[in-house]
Design an enzyme around this catalytic site. Structure first.
Site, PDB file in Angstrom:
ATOM      1  N   GLU A   1      39.831  38.020 -10.972  1.00 36.20           N
ATOM      2  CA  GLU A   1      40.587  39.273 -10.980  1.00 36.20           C
ATOM      3  C   GLU A   1      41.568  39.351  -9.821  1.00 36.20           C
ATOM      4  O   GLU A   1      42.076  40.419  -9.484  1.00 36.20           O
ATOM      5  CB  GLU A   1      39.619  40.460 -10.983  1.00 36.20           C
TER       6      GLU A   1
ATOM      7  N   SER B   1      31.124  38.722 -17.415  1.00 35.40           N
ATOM      8  CA  SER B   1      29.797  39.300 -17.173  1.00 35.40           C
ATOM      9  C   SER B   1      29.621  40.430 -18.192  1.00 35.40           C
ATOM     10  O   SER B   1      29.634  41.600 -17.856  1.00 35.40           O
ATOM     11  CB  SER B   1      29.669  39.811 -15.741  1.00 35.40           C
TER      12      SER B   1
ATOM     13  N   GLN C   1      29.649  41.502  -7.469  1.00 35.27           N
ATOM     14  CA  GLN C   1      30.790  40.938  -8.195  1.00 35.27           C
ATOM     15  C   GLN C   1      32.148  41.428  -7.678  1.00 35.27           C
ATOM     16  O   GLN C   1      33.111  40.682  -7.653  1.00 35.27           O
ATOM     17  CB  GLN C   1      30.625  41.301  -9.671  1.00 35.27           C
TER      18      GLN C   1
ATOM     19  N   HIS D   1      40.193  47.085 -17.122  1.00 32.02           N
ATOM     20  CA  HIS D   1      40.549  45.769 -17.657  1.00 32.02           C
ATOM     21  C   HIS D   1      39.279  44.955 -17.921  1.00 32.02           C
ATOM     22  O   HIS D   1      38.168  45.441 -17.697  1.00 32.02           O
ATOM     23  CB  HIS D   1      41.432  45.032 -16.641  1.00 32.02           C
ATOM     24  N   ARG D   2      39.428  43.689 -18.322  1.00 29.87           N
ATOM     25  CA  ARG D   2      38.350  42.710 -18.340  1.00 29.87           C
ATOM     26  C   ARG D   2      38.716  41.600 -17.358  1.00 29.87           C
ATOM     27  O   ARG D   2      39.865  41.465 -16.953  1.00 29.87           O
ATOM     28  CB  ARG D   2      38.144  42.072 -19.733  1.00 29.87           C
ATOM     29  N   SER D   3      37.728  40.773 -17.020  1.00 31.96           N
ATOM     30  CA  SER D   3      38.060  39.677 -16.092  1.00 31.96           C
ATOM     31  C   SER D   3      38.982  38.653 -16.757  1.00 31.96           C
ATOM     32  O   SER D   3      39.779  38.004 -16.091  1.00 31.96           O
ATOM     33  CB  SER D   3      36.782  39.020 -15.576  1.00 31.96           C
TER      34      SER D   3
ATOM     35  N   ASP E   1      28.671  50.435 -16.695  1.00 30.13           N
ATOM     36  CA  ASP E   1      29.584  49.532 -17.420  1.00 30.13           C
ATOM     37  C   ASP E   1      28.743  48.787 -18.462  1.00 30.13           C
ATOM     38  O   ASP E   1      28.675  49.196 -19.630  1.00 30.13           O
ATOM     39  CB  ASP E   1      30.254  48.592 -16.415  1.00 30.13           C
TER      40      ASP E   1
HETATM   41  P1  PGA Z   1      33.898  41.368 -17.124  1.00 27.41           P
HETATM   42  O1  PGA Z   1      33.767  42.040 -15.697  1.00 27.41           O
HETATM   43  O2  PGA Z   1      35.215  41.719 -17.692  1.00 27.41           O
HETATM   44  O3  PGA Z   1      33.742  39.913 -16.791  1.00 27.41           O
HETATM   45  O4  PGA Z   1      32.749  41.903 -17.947  1.00 27.41           O
HETATM   46  C1  PGA Z   1      34.319  43.254 -15.350  1.00 27.41           C
HETATM   47  C2  PGA Z   1      33.263  44.219 -14.914  1.00 27.41           C
HETATM   48  O5  PGA Z   1      32.052  43.875 -14.879  1.00 27.41           O
HETATM   49  O6  PGA Z   1      33.585  45.357 -14.627  1.00 27.41           O
HETATM   50 ZN    ZN Z   2      31.369  45.999 -14.251  1.00 23.65          ZN
END
Ligand code: PGA
Ligand code: ZN
Length: 430
Positions: free
Chosen positions: A208, A42, A166, A368-370, A315
């Site tokens: 995650e 995302s 999310q 982190h990232r997903s 973010d």
């Molecule tokens: P992403 O999600 O790593 O898929 O962008 C993590 C977040 O939105 O915090």
């Molecule tokens: Zn986020």
């Protein structure tokens, strides 16, 4: 003085089974280090560019051979013979070589993995733990253990279920140290699992590592977590705070917000009202991306209405970019920023953004990232910058647990003589 002898790029896999970039740096004294780029699902629209090959015959277009060849060609050529201790210069050279505002020429995945491999080699060279070297690069002398934001129910783009928000996270705030915070969070995670089983709900996990059951509403997720906290023998608010990442850009279309658990379409003002009600009903310390990344007017309203009660984290909104973030600070939008190294693409710029947050009274949460790997640099960065919080997923899956294990190791190395920011203003919201 040791110099960079070689730089190599590799196409590896991330935790979703998608290709990602790994870099290896070799110094002329024989020291060798590796680092990986993570990958989001995302993603914010204004993030630095993750370079993908687009060749449909390989990994559905997601191959990273172009980024790898940028490392093995121009990046290597410009870095050979350089001093690995001059992190700022190394990052500047790559940024200059790329020459675009969004790192779309060389790829932020290529640049970041080299930037991180270099800082790791430098730490080994000066015989310091990575967090100590990072602390001196950040100019910070007050190291601390971060309060984890543990994402135990996954929805949105990270799970194949019907939940719109999310991330549903817990923050252990009453423990004296990080080790006990991990125990508390893990016990809640396991009691949530038992609860899901007893209710006939799925215990499959999302990207995650949080559970990803189908639920009737966002409230149902928060109720389940509240029950799990209770079953584990802890008290909400006293021991554990709740935190959300709405990732609202994912369900914003044509200026309105459509959540599938409700038939209603929300305007920004109505969504702010909805979030306000959630904060009254549950002890929520932090809300990330409560509104769309382009909806700065809505964000202003959200900040006016909730900013003194709750941490409001940008973010997708700020994408770890110092100039976008500066604009947000001057408009007093939100009161915290999520820090993701690959959103901006170099360690030096990431540290600049963290320092900007800290000097402007904004909280900085290292994240982190997903799509992740075994790389644990973010754990060291959280300690080094004294950020006070880290967001690194659930209490299962090695891509997530590796970060917690690294933090446990650091706390142990410091003989527990390092503060845990559990009761700080950041963890309890404002
Ligand atoms: P992403 O999600 O790593 O898929 O962008 C993590 C977040 O939105 O915090
Ligand atoms: Zn986020």
């Amino acid at each position: 003085m040791s110099r960079i002898l070689d730089v190599k790029g590799f196409e590896m896999l991330d935790s979703r089974g998608n290709p990602t970039v790994m870099s290896e740096i070799t110094l002329d004294c024989g020291i060798r280090s590796i680092a990986f780029a993570p990958s989001g699902a995302s993603t914010g629209a204004r993030e630095a560019v993750e370079l993908r090959d687009g060749d449909a015959l390989r990994y559905s277009g997601k191959g990273v051979l172009k980024a790898v060849s940028n490392i093995n060609g121009p990046i290597k050529d410009i870095l050979i013979g350089r001093d690995p201790l001059a992190q700022g210069e190394i990052d500047d050279l790559m940024v200059g070589l790329d020459g675009t505002p969004d790192k779309s020429d060389l790829g932020a995945n290529a640049i970041l993995s080299v930037s991180l491999a270099n800082v790791k080699a430098a730490a080994v060279l000066i015989k310091q733990p990575l967090y100590m070297h990072l602390a001196s690069l950040a100019g910070n002398s007050s190291l601390s253990m971060p309060v984890p934001m543990m994402n135990i129910i996954n929805g949105g783009a990270h799970a194949n279920n019907n939940i719109d928000i999310q991330e549903f996270m817990i923050q252990p705030v009453s423990t004296p140290n990080f080790r006990e915070a991990i125990r508390m969070g893990t016990e809640v995670f396991h009691s949530l699992r038992n609860l899901l089983i007893s209710e006939g709900l799925s215990t499959g996990v999302g990207d995650e590592g949080g559970f990803a059951p189908d639920l009737s509403s966002n409230d149902a997720a928060l109720d389940l977590i509240s029950q799990a906290v209770d079953l584990a023998g802890y008290k909400l608010e006293t021991d554990i705070m709740l935190a959300l990442d709405c990732a609202a850009s994912e369900f914003c279309r044509d200026g309105v917000y459509r959540m599938s658990d409700d038939t209603q379409v929300y305007t920004a003002e109505q969504l702010v009202g909805y979030l306000e009600k959630l904060c009254v009903k549950y002890p929520i310390s932090s809300i990330e991306d409560g509104l769309d990344e382009m909806d700065w007017e809505g964000w202003k309203l959200l900040t006016d209405r909730l900013g003194d009660k709750c941490q409001l984290v940008g973010d997708d909104l700020f994408v770890t970019n110092p100039s976008i973030f500066s604009e947000g600070i001057s408009q007093r939008i939100g009161n915290a920023i999520l820090i993701k190294l690959n959103q901006i693409g170099t360690l030096t710029e990431t540290i600049e953004t963290i320092n900007l947050a800290q000097s402007s009274g904004y909280a900085a949460i290292i994240s982190h990232r997903s799509g992740e790997t075994e790389d644990t640099t973010i754990s060291d960065l959280a300690v080094a910058t004294g950020s006070g919080q880290i967001k690194t997923g659930s209490l299962c899956r090695s891509d997530r647990v590796a970060k917690y294990n690294r933090l446990l190791k650091i706390e142990n190395e410091m003989k527990f003589e390092i503060p845990y920011r559990g009761t700080s203003e950041f963890a309890r919201g404002r």
